[in-house]
Design a protein around this motif. Structure first.
Motif, PDB file in Angstrom:
ATOM      1  N   ARG A 176       8.053   5.830   3.360  1.00 14.01           N
ATOM      2  CA  ARG A 176       7.473   6.807   2.438  1.00 14.01           C
ATOM      3  C   ARG A 176       8.443   7.947   2.088  1.00 14.01           C
ATOM      4  N   GLU A 204       0.905   4.066  -2.904  1.00 14.81           N
ATOM      5  CA  GLU A 204       0.574   5.452  -2.573  1.00 14.81           C
ATOM      6  C   GLU A 204       1.647   6.413  -3.076  1.00 14.81           C
ATOM      7  N   TYR A 251      -7.466   2.836  -5.136  1.00 15.50           N
ATOM      8  CA  TYR A 251      -6.467   3.822  -5.524  1.00 15.50           C
ATOM      9  C   TYR A 251      -6.369   4.051  -7.029  1.00 15.50           C
ATOM     10  N   GLU A 283       0.836  -1.204   0.000  1.00 18.23           N
ATOM     11  CA  GLU A 283       0.000   0.000   0.000  1.00 18.23           C
ATOM     12  C   GLU A 283       0.870   1.252   0.000  1.00 18.23           C
TER      13      GLU A 283
END
Length: 400
Positions: A314, A67, A106, A63
């Motif tokens: 991230r 993203e 998404y 995920e």
């Protein structure tokens, strides 16, 4: 710009660089890296599992990976998904369901898109396959390789011929589209043994067959300890047998190693060969993304633990490679893919997908035509029968 020549289909960019007028179709590739056991011929990014799979950690990282990639593909339609490996069928039904929910949430997934999942016999359960289908998987690609028990042992496979046949029947009950991966020119294999494998595969009447010549890839066990494989003449006889038998049975050889019934081409792979775009997520996954003024190739970290650790940060540290494809490379990269297709691609697609005029590869095309390797068709870019047979020789013309 003074004296700038405007060629059809090419929009001049800064400093004379062509730019892409439209985005190509976009696919999604998802890599699941674990296997029960690493096969001695395999050079894919696969890792033997020890204990239970870290599904929660993997899905969280997947995920996070997706993203972070969204700004690169925002709102672009996704025409196909391919979940490969490794052995994706090691994942639980609930993990696949959560994965598919993530993609629908998404991505702009086109209704009716082809969604393929790879599976291996020995990891197949009827109940789980039905659940996969209920989550949206509509195509299953089974790594059969052979129905011969001795050949399967030589290949290091964990299943036997009986399990292979049971897996096919389970897959056919779960989904309407099934592909069988079969290998030939195996250690000690005769032409007669190859034909038995082929006839058995054809007897299930699946819409798609992938028939691969075994190659001894670098950095594999087989490369270090090469087995005794059929000589070139025997391998050529096997290929001729495969071509003739599949054609007689109703399968068209539409790509070097791909054979399909009408309407059963693998849409995901065709997008690769037509130089479409694909976003790759998961450990070791590769991607190609086109922008108005450039084409970029990416690769994720190969080690599953490192990828999972870094993806959730991230900060982009899970990406091992992120480079712009040089314009001088595009001609070869395009032809490397397009010429794998038996019928080739429209000449116009070269400009549409690379931003360059065909003038960029005109000398190479002329040489290949003179050698009888490239068809002189004014509409299609395609190999001749000779060029398809000696594809590496044809492609070498475009390396300059």
């Amino acid at each position: 710009m003074e004296n700038q020549v405007r060629r059809p289909g090419v929009i001049p960019g800064p400093q004379g660089r062509p730019i892409l007028a439209v985005s190509p179709p976009l696919s999604l590739y998802v890599h699941v890296p674990w296997c029960v056991r690493k096969c001695p011929y395999c050079d894919f990014n696969s890792h033997e599992k020890s204990g239970d799979l870290p599904e929660e950690q993997y899905l969280a990282a997947l995920e996070a990976d997706l993203e972070q990639a969204l700004p690169l593909v925002w709102d672009r339609p996704v025409v196909s998904i391919f979940i490969g490996g490794g052995t994706p069928s090691l994942l639980s039904a609930s993990a696949i369901d959560r994965m598919m929910t993530l993609f629908r949430s998404y991505l702009n997934l086109v209704p009716g898109s082809e969604i393929t999942m790879e599976a291996n016999p020995g990891t197949v359960e009827a109940e789980r396959f039905s659940a996969y289908a209920g989550s949206g998987i509509n195509r299953i690609s089974l790594g059969i390789q052979s129905f011969d028990d001795r050949a399967l042992v030589a290949l290091g496979r964990i299943h036997d011929g009986r399990q292979a046949m049971e897996a096919i029947e389970i897959a056919q009950r779960a989904v309407s589209r099934v592909n069988l991966d079969i290998m030939y020119a195996l250690p000690g294999q005769t032409v007669e043994a190859c034909e038995r494998d082929l006839r058995k595969a054809m007897s299930f009447d699946t819409g798609h067959l992938s028939l691969y010549h075994l190659t001894l890839e670098p950095n594999t066990v087989f490369a270090k300890y090469p087995p005794q494989v059929p000589d070139d003449d025997t391998s050529a006889a096997m290929q001729e047998l495969i071509t003739d038998a599949t054609q007689a049975g109703g399968w068209e050889r539409y790509e070097v190693s791909a054979y399909a019934k009408p309407g059963e081409y693998c849409a995901h792979n065709v997008n690769y060969w037509e130089f479409g775009d694909y976003l790759g997520i998961g450990p070791g996954a590769h991607g190609k993304l086109s922008f108005r003024d450039k084409i970029v190739r990416q690769a994720r970290l190969k080690n599953p633990a490192s990828w999972m650790e870094k993806a959730v940060k991230r900060d982009g540290s899970h990406i091992a490679e992120d480079r712009e494809v040089q314009w001088k490379e595009l001609g070869f990269e395009f032809m490397l893919n397009a010429l794998r297709l038996k019928h080739g691609v429209p000449r116009s697609s070269f400009t549409e997908r690379t931003g360059q005029s065909l003038y960029a590869i005109a000398p190479a095309m002329e040489r290949a035509i003179e050698r009888g390797l490239l068809d002189a068709d004014p509409i299609q870019l395609k190999a001749t029968d000779l060029g398809w047979r000696f594809l590496n020789d044809l492609l070498s013309e475009f390396l300059d």
